[in-house]
Design a protein around this motif. Structure first.
Motif, short mmCIF file in Angstrom:
data_model
loop_
_atom_site.label_atom_id
_atom_site.label_comp_id
_atom_site.label_asym_id
_atom_site.label_seq_id
_atom_site.Cartn_x
_atom_site.Cartn_y
_atom_site.Cartn_z
N ILE A 16 0.85 -1.20 0.00
CA ILE A 16 0.00 0.00 0.00
C ILE A 16 0.89 1.24 0.00
O ILE A 16 1.61 1.50 0.97
CB ILE A 16 -0.92 0.02 1.24
N THR A 17 0.86 2.01 -1.10
CA THR A 17 1.61 3.27 -1.11
C THR A 17 0.81 4.30 -0.33
O THR A 17 -0.43 4.21 -0.25
CB THR A 17 1.86 3.78 -2.55
N GLY A 18 1.51 5.28 0.25
CA GLY A 18 0.80 6.25 1.09
C GLY A 18 0.24 5.57 2.33
O GLY A 18 -0.73 6.02 2.92
N GLY A 19 0.89 4.50 2.72
CA GLY A 19 0.36 3.65 3.81
C GLY A 19 0.52 4.23 5.19
O GLY A 19 0.09 3.62 6.17
N LEU A 20 1.12 5.43 5.29
CA LEU A 20 1.17 6.10 6.59
C LEU A 20 0.11 7.21 6.65
O LEU A 20 -0.07 7.85 7.67
CB LEU A 20 2.55 6.72 6.85
N GLY A 21 -0.55 7.44 5.53
CA GLY A 21 -1.57 8.50 5.47
C GLY A 21 -2.89 8.03 6.05
O GLY A 21 -3.03 6.88 6.49
N GLY A 22 -3.88 8.91 6.04
CA GLY A 22 -5.17 8.62 6.65
C GLY A 22 -5.85 7.39 6.04
O GLY A 22 -6.23 6.46 6.75
N ILE A 23 -6.00 7.37 4.72
CA ILE A 23 -6.69 6.25 4.08
C ILE A 23 -5.78 5.03 4.00
O ILE A 23 -6.18 3.91 4.31
CB ILE A 23 -7.20 6.66 2.67
N GLY A 24 -4.52 5.26 3.61
CA GLY A 24 -3.57 4.14 3.46
C GLY A 24 -3.40 3.35 4.75
O GLY A 24 -3.38 2.11 4.74
N SER A 25 -3.29 4.05 5.87
CA SER A 25 -3.07 3.32 7.13
C SER A 25 -4.34 2.57 7.55
O SER A 25 -4.26 1.47 8.08
CB SER A 25 -2.56 4.25 8.24
#
Ligand SMILES: NC(=O)c1ccc[n+]([C@@H]2O[C@H](COP(=O)([O-])OP(=O)(O)OC[C@H]3O[C@@H](n4cnc5c(N)ncnc54)[C@H](O)[C@@H]3O)[C@@H](O)[C@H]2O)c1
Length: 240
Positions: A16-25
């Motif tokens: 998951i790219t952006g996996g530290l962001g709101g949706i990604g996490s």
């Protein structure tokens, strides 16, 4: 064979790219809860990765970075491209316009190319993240809207290009989700009211976790006949 499909993603390797962001996490946590092995990527380690996930740093605007990432992670079953950025007030400028497209749209292409053979080997699939702005104009963030419209189109083209290798390519178009990216919109009474007025009665801004069910379904073999589509998960916003 009739009836041999299932909704499980247990044991699947999911990136998951952006996996530290709101949706990604939230997606990462959802897939971990369902027994998947999850790798999250971020441009910088802006926060602690979700529990149970491996973390990899990558700049998706760099070809070489993405190729090296694919080398480090090896084959995966599901690629979710969720990283993204907005350059509010600057997106009419060509350099800002290009840099937004580079992450959302060219980034999707870079990732698809880098993971193509690995996904083919595992009968895997890609899930891109689109937006309501895939369908509507956005006067203050024209690059974001162009990129997200492009994501819908690229999803169709990649679905056709990769079909012979058994790779499915789909997208999810989230509605209005409570994340850091939308903090400003939610706290602006005019924008907030515009959104709420269009949503069917009883709908509201949603928590990122609401996207997990659709993502798990698209990653599972239950959706094996589905490719090239973008599914809105929007509480009815596009119905109006
Ligand atoms: N929040 C919403 O309401 C909403 C609605 C529709 C679509 N989306 C889309 O969902 C996705 C996630 O959004 P979010 O709300 O969680 O945002 P967010 O800002 O919380 O997370 C975005 C992540 O992308 C990463 N990123 C940005 N540029 C990068 C780069 N060059 N290389 C690597 N990583 C990079 C950031 O580090 C961040 O972790 C985005 O594609 C966004 O456009 C969000």
């Amino acid at each position: 064979m009739a009836g041999d499909w299932n909704f499980s993603v247990k044991g699947k390797r999911v990136l998951i790219t952006g996996g530290l962001g709101g949706i990604g996490s939230a997606l990462a946590e959802g897939f971990v809860r369902h027994g998947a092995e999850v790798i999250v990527t971020g441009r910088a380690r802006e926060r602690t990765p979700p529990v149970g996930c491996r973390y990899e740093a990558v700049n998706l605007a760099e070809d070489e970075d993405v190729e090296k990432l694919a080398g480090r992670t090896g084959r995966i079953d599901t690629l979710i491209h969720c990283a993204g950025q907005i350059e509010r007030e600057r997106e009419m400028l060509p350099d800002a316009f290009n840099s937004v497209l580079d992450v959302h749209l060219t980034g999707a292409l870079r990732l698809a190319n880098a993971y193509r053979s690995g996904l083919a080997a595992r009968g895997g699939s890609i899930i891109n993240i689109a937006s309501m702005f895939s369908y509507y104009g956005a006067p203050h963030i024209p690059a974001y809207a162009a990129a997200k419209a492009g994501v819908v189109s690229l999803t169709k083209s990649l679905a056709l290009s990769f079909a012979e290798e058994g790779i499915r390519v789909n997208a999810i178009a989230p509605g209005w989700i409570r994340t850091p990216m939308t903090d400003r919109g939610r706290s602006d009474p005019e924008i907030r009211m515009k959104v709420l007025t269009r949503l069917p009665k009883g709908s509201d801004w949603a928590d990122p976790d609401e996207l997990c069910g659709t993502a798990v379904f698209l990653a599972s073999s239950a959706s094996r006949m589905i490719t090239g589509v973008t599914i809105p998960v929007d509480g009815g916003y596009t119905a109006a």
